[in-house]
Design an enzyme around this catalytic site. Structure first.
Site: not given
Length: 737
Positions: A576, A572, A631, A574, A628
């Site tokens: 993080r 992803c 998400c 993202d 994750h």
């Protein structure tokens, strides 16, 4: 363990236990002989280590028994205590001490040993196994099995013993060793694939026994010497058996020497056990972690039982554990089974066991040694840089030339030296920043500023000239030792007299005495802080370059030579969930593509190009879909509320929801609904991935591709393997009610 998994691993565990038994048998006898103890005491300890420790321990693969590292301690203790019975009392007390250590949770000591030292220990044990088995392979059996010391009592050493082999060659042993090695090597080839269920170690032993019988009818030059076989004491009757057993002398409980020996055994045995457990855990293909406090309790119980029955001390032993792993063990059943075999066969068929040639066992141990000390391990440690390779290599050499504990302590000392050197060099760094006020000398402090940084701190502050601009950035600092605090306070006083414009920012409240009061400097600090988020990226880049070149001056030239990653990971976008950071991978190890909600959409030309290049050009072997929890894309798809391109993109996630609507709607907790949809989305993307023409062509051409589904948990940083074995088809889409 459930019954189905037990059934799947039972055969492998029995097979591995048999191989460990064949290796442990002569080692138990040899270590007892080298310790100056009765031969049967080594077998008793092997049985206690297999059955008692095996039942209590939380380790799946470690194997306990008499340890070569304790031979000198045992031999000296028996002489000083003037009786073996008094020594047995020390063994029992040592077990009690280990029990207490486990109960007070002292096992965490084992976690403080650096990985480079543990790997060095494994490599050293592998090399020692090879060196010590060479004489047995060629029929020179002057030293007993289990004698792993470098210096011998007659002033000879491991290398001189190998040199002596040349004048004491035995053709029969050489033939058996050569045949045994050939079988072990061929067993790993596709040619023997159908019979791999049969233990290679047992095949080698049977072949060795049959060959030795055949050579017994050949000319004397081909016959094995008497010492070239396993030598178990024969127990012919009840009186014979009772005379072989020794029991502790509890009348010596007030003898202070008994307690001193017990403390010594407890300390050394516990330390060797913790080292061995960590080493075996590193060898475990499943990377399981052993509860160390429970292990100390198990070891203590094992030593109490061994001492009560007349056995010498036991520890977890790397040689047996490594053999267990090499033989394909899955659970502790193999450990327990090896103990049962030791007990049963020694009592029932000792004459049969005495027909096993040491040359056959030498082949098994040399193969184990090679797997522990393979060239790839040394290559990988060298690539990791001098900070890792130096302690690793010194540990290897030190263990070979001394013993396991001394070698590990030497390796630890070298590791600590590197830590101290790096602490003074890397925890503080300086740079020059240009601002509208001119050049500003900037010093960045680390999280922990200790006396190790005094020299660097003094050097920097002393280099500051009058009327200069200085910025001391302590935004990451959590603690400053008093010595360094005084240096900063002295510099503050000096700055006032030399018209130095200084700023110290980011300190905690109790260090506020150092904060700057000058408004102009404060204004400059704010301006610098505004630019920090951008310029810091380049500063971090330069620091990263320096760190890599410090470890390996050729790092970037090697990196630029080409890439051959084994993994393609689709994750992803993202911020993080950075794939390289959470897996600890180095540049060049992972080929990756990231998009919102880790989607595999055939119309996504970017992803298809990445997939085609990684599969057809880079020839990756493993493809991972990594989602994750937490998400935002999955949450948006579940809750709605998006529009435009993002809405179109997330429609694929909503398709996954519709497919599994009944299951997800049946979950009452909204967070658990989200987490389940994250998992189902990963599963669906693997299906989509395998359905692409790129993957299908590769599989049809015979290319090896493994598929995995991972989920990363933002709340604790843990990666979870979803254990997706095969995605044959997905359920039909359910109509929306």
């Amino acid at each position: 363990m459930d019954f189905s998994s037990f059934k799947n691993t039972f055969k492998q565990d029995l097979s591995a236990g048999l191989v460990v038994f064949l290796v442990a048998l002569p080692l138990c006898l040899g270590i007892a002989l080298a310790s100056g103890a009765p031969l049967l005491s080594g077998i008793i300890t092997g049985v206690a280590g297999g059955i008692v420790v095996g039942l209590i321990s939380g380790s799946n693969l470690a194997v306990s028994g008499p340890a070569a590292g304790l031979t000198t301690i045992v031999a000296t203790a028996i002489i000083n205590l003037h009786s073996f019975e008094a020594f047995l009392l020390s063994v029992i007390l040592a077990g009690v001490i280990q029990l207490v250590l486990g109960l007070v949770k002292a096992g965490k000591i084992g976690l403080y040993f650096p990985s480079s030292v543990i790997k060095g220990m494994l490599a050293a044990i592998g090399i020692i196994l090879i060196l010590k088995q060479i004489p047995h392979a060629f029929g020179y059996d002057a030293d007993a099995e289990g004698d792993f010391t470098f210096l011998q009592a007659d002033q000879s050493n491991t290398f001189s013993e190998i040199n002596n082999v040349l004048s004491k060659l035995n053709l029969g042993a050489i033939i058996i060793f050569a045949l045994s090695m050939a079988v072990l090597i061929l067993w790993e080839t596709p040619l023997f694939k159908k019979i791999k269920a049969f233990p290679s170690g047992l095949a080698v032993v049977i072949l060795g026994v049959l060959t030795s019988l055949a050579l017994g009818m050949a000319p004397s030059v081909l016959q094995l010497r008497t010492k070239s076989f396993v030598q178990i004491p024969l127990l012919s009757g009840a009186e014979d058996i009772s005379s072989m057993f020794k029991f502790p002398d509890f009348s010596q409980i007030a003898n202070p020497q008994v307690l001193v020996v017990a403390l010594t055994i407890a300390f050394v045995a516990s330390l060797e056990t913790l080292l061995s457990i960590e080493a075996v855990d590193k060898l475990d293909p499943q990377k399981r972690s052993t509860p160390l406090n429970r292990e100390l309790v198990a070891q203590g119980t094992g030593n109490i039982v061994a001492g009560l029955l007349g056995g010498i001390p036991l520890t977890a032993v790397i040689v047996r554990g490594a053999t267990n792993v090499s033989a394909g063990a899955k659970t502790k059943v193999s450990t327990i089974f090896h103990g049962v075999l030791l007990l049963g066969t020694v009592l029932l068929i000792p004459r049969v066991l005495n027909m096993i040639p040491l040359a056959s066992l030498a082949a098994i141990l040399i193969m184990v040694g090679y797997k522990l000390a393979n060239v790839q391990l040394f290559t990988n440690m060298y690539k990791a840089g001098w900070n890792q390779f130096t302690p690793f290599f010194i540990t290897v050499v030190a263990i070979i030339l001394t013993d396991l504990l001394k070698g590990v302590l030497i390796g630890m000392a070298v590791s600590i030296i590197f830590i101290l050197v790096n602490a003074t060099r890397d925890l503080i760094y300086s740079s020059i920043t240009e601002s509208d006020k001119g050049l500003v000398q900037r010093l960045v402090l680390s999280e922990q500023v200790t006396f190790l940084n005094k020299a660097h701190l003094n050097e920097f502050l002393n280099s500051v000239k009058p009327k200069s601009n200085v910025w001391i950035d302590a935004s990451q600092t959590k603690y400053i030792e008093h010595d360094c605090l005084e240096i900063l306070q002295d510099f503050k006083a000096r700055a006032a007299t030399e018209q130095i414009k200084y700023s110290i920012t980011g300190l905690k409240d109790h260090y506020s005495i150092l904060e700057a009061k000058d408004e102009k400097i404060a204004e400059h600090d704010q301006h610098s802080h505004d630019q920090h988020s951008y310029t810091e990226l380049f500063a971090n880049n330069r620091k990263w370059i320096a760190e890599k070149l410090h470890l390996d001056m050729h790092y970037f030239s090697k990196l630029s030579a080409g890439q051959s990653p084994q993994y393609l990971i689709v994750g992803c976008s993202d911020s993080r969930a950075p794939l390289e950071l959470i897996t600890g991978a180095q540049p060049g190890e992972i080929f990756s593509q990231r998009n919102i909600a880790n989607q595999v959409i055939p119309s996504d030309t970017n992803l298809m190009a990445v997939l085609q290049y990684s599969v057809e050009v880079l020839k990756v072997k493993h493809i991972v879909i990594c989602g994750h929890y937490g998400c935002g894309g999955v949450k948006a798809a579940l809750n709605g509320g998006t529009n435009g391109s993002l809405d179109q993109w997330l429609s694929h996630v909503r398709d996954v929801y519709r497919i599994h609507k009944v299951e997800i709607d049946g979950i009452t907790d909204s967070e658990m609904q989200h987490r389940r949809l994250v998992e189902l989305n990963v599963e669906e993307q693997i299906f989509q991935l395998k359905a692409t023409s790129i993957v299908q062509r590769a599989l049809q051409s015979g290319q090896t591709l493994n598929f995995y589904g991972w989920v990363y948990d933002l709340t604790d940083g843990m990666l979870h393997d979803m254990q997706i074995k095969d995605i044959a088809k997905i359920p039909e889409v359910q109509p929306i009610s």
